[in-house]
Design an enzyme around this catalytic site. Structure first.
Site, PDB file in Angstrom:
ATOM      1  N   ALA A   1       3.380  -1.222   4.907  1.00 39.88           N
ATOM      2  CA  ALA A   1       2.739   0.000   5.396  1.00 39.88           C
ATOM      3  C   ALA A   1       3.763   1.125   5.354  1.00 39.88           C
ATOM      4  O   ALA A   1       4.831   1.018   5.956  1.00 39.88           O
ATOM      5  CB  ALA A   1       2.231  -0.214   6.817  1.00 39.88           C
TER       6      ALA A   1
ATOM      7  N   THR B   1       0.859  -1.189   0.000  1.00 41.24           N
ATOM      8  CA  THR B   1       0.000   0.000   0.000  1.00 41.24           C
ATOM      9  C   THR B   1       0.892   1.234   0.000  1.00 41.24           C
ATOM     10  O   THR B   1       2.101   1.151   0.154  1.00 41.24           O
ATOM     11  CB  THR B   1      -0.903   0.042   1.244  1.00 41.24           C
ATOM     12  OG1 THR B   1      -0.081   0.124   2.408  1.00 41.24           O
ATOM     13  CG2 THR B   1      -1.785  -1.183   1.331  1.00 41.24           C
TER      14      THR B   1
ATOM     15  N   VAL C   1       7.533  -2.379   7.118  1.00 42.26           N
ATOM     16  CA  VAL C   1       7.535  -0.914   7.053  1.00 42.26           C
ATOM     17  C   VAL C   1       8.159  -0.447   5.740  1.00 42.26           C
ATOM     18  O   VAL C   1       9.292  -0.810   5.402  1.00 42.26           O
ATOM     19  CB  VAL C   1       8.293  -0.307   8.247  1.00 42.26           C
ATOM     20  CG1 VAL C   1       8.295   1.221   8.144  1.00 42.26           C
ATOM     21  CG2 VAL C   1       7.657  -0.753   9.559  1.00 42.26           C
ATOM     22  N   LYS C   2       7.411   0.353   5.017  1.00 40.42           N
ATOM     23  CA  LYS C   2       7.838   0.853   3.711  1.00 40.42           C
ATOM     24  C   LYS C   2       8.530   2.203   3.890  1.00 40.42           C
ATOM     25  O   LYS C   2       7.942   3.151   4.424  1.00 40.42           O
ATOM     26  CB  LYS C   2       6.605   0.987   2.811  1.00 40.42           C
ATOM     27  CG  LYS C   2       6.867   0.954   1.329  1.00 40.42           C
ATOM     28  CD  LYS C   2       5.525   0.899   0.599  1.00 40.42           C
ATOM     29  CE  LYS C   2       5.684   0.799  -0.892  1.00 40.42           C
ATOM     30  NZ  LYS C   2       4.366   0.824  -1.571  1.00 40.42           N
ATOM     31  N   ILE C   3       9.772   2.281   3.442  1.00 38.89           N
ATOM     32  CA  ILE C   3      10.611   3.462   3.675  1.00 38.89           C
ATOM     33  C   ILE C   3      11.189   3.947   2.343  1.00 38.89           C
ATOM     34  O   ILE C   3      11.678   3.132   1.549  1.00 38.89           O
ATOM     35  CB  ILE C   3      11.746   3.116   4.658  1.00 38.89           C
ATOM     36  CG1 ILE C   3      11.146   2.824   6.040  1.00 38.89           C
ATOM     37  CG2 ILE C   3      12.776   4.235   4.747  1.00 38.89           C
ATOM     38  CD1 ILE C   3      12.154   2.375   7.074  1.00 38.89           C
TER      39      ILE C   3
END
Length: 221
Positions: free
Chosen positions: A60, A27, A86-88
């Site tokens: 996310a 997402t 965790v999307k960074i």
């Protein structure tokens, strides 16, 4: 190769899960906005709903662009569910955040990657996934699949564990090309996965089989 669906739409996620081929979900803030999801509490509640549908990894994305902000968001996001990744973003502070997450045992997806050099940085910082954006590279006249091949070659030579997650996938042919180029994962809308079902000879063959079966039944009766 793993199949991730790129959406925040619960109906599409449920449909992909029902096919028995879904390995995860990606997402981003734009996809959340498309579903009219806003506000930290509502966004996190929506992530929880997604995680309840699929046991696979759910990416996310952080909103902050400073290290301390990304650290705070990462720590909060992983509390939602065990399958949160965790999307960074691939920026200087993002690489620092990737390394911090690695040291905290937090799995990460490094997004907005457009070069093999950036993919090396992400792998060195301990990213679980690296997301090259294929369609956007094609849009500027470069070859997105060449980037997948380049990253796959570098990772194989260097022994990096980071998985290549081909993003900005727009068609079934993109999925096949990414698989051939060495992607470990593809993420795309449900429509791109559904396009893999389609072939005119399949339709023609099925129509003939059903017609022959109907004819055989009429002869017997």
């Amino acid at each position: 190769m793993k199949f991730f669906i790129d959406t925040a739409n619960l109906k599409d996620i449920q449909e992909a899960e029902s096919l028995g081929i879904l390995d995860g979900v990606t997402t981003n803030p734009s996809l959340m906005a498309k579903e009219s999801i806003s506000g930290d509490d509502n966004v996190r509640a929506h992530y929880k709903k997604i995680c309840d549908i699929t046991p696979g990894d759910v990416s996310a994305e952080v909103i902050s662009t400073d290290l301390e902000g990304m650290k705070r968001e990462a720590a909060a996001l992983v509390k939602i569910a065990d399958n949160i990744v965790v999307k960074i973003p691939m920026i200087r502070e993002g690489v620092k955040a990737l390394a911090w997450c690695r040291d905290q045992g937090i799995r990460t997806n490094c997004t907005l990657v457009f070069s093999a050099g950036q993919a090396i940085l992400a792998a060195k910082a301990g990213a679980t996934y690296v997301s090259p954006f294929i369609g956007r590279i094609d849009d500027i006249g470069w070859e997105g699949m060449t980037l997948i091949s380049d990253i796959a070659e570098v990772y194989a030579v260097q022994g990096f564990d980071t998985e290549i997650l081909a993003a900005s996938i727009r068609s079934g042919s993109h999925i096949v090309a990414a698989a051939k180029a060495g992607a470990d994962v593809v993420t795309c809308p449900l429509s791109s996965f559904e396009s893999l079902f389609k072939h005119p000879l399949t339709d023609i063959g099925l129509e003939k089989f059903l017609a022959d079966h109907k004819k055989a039944l009429s002869v017997v009766s």
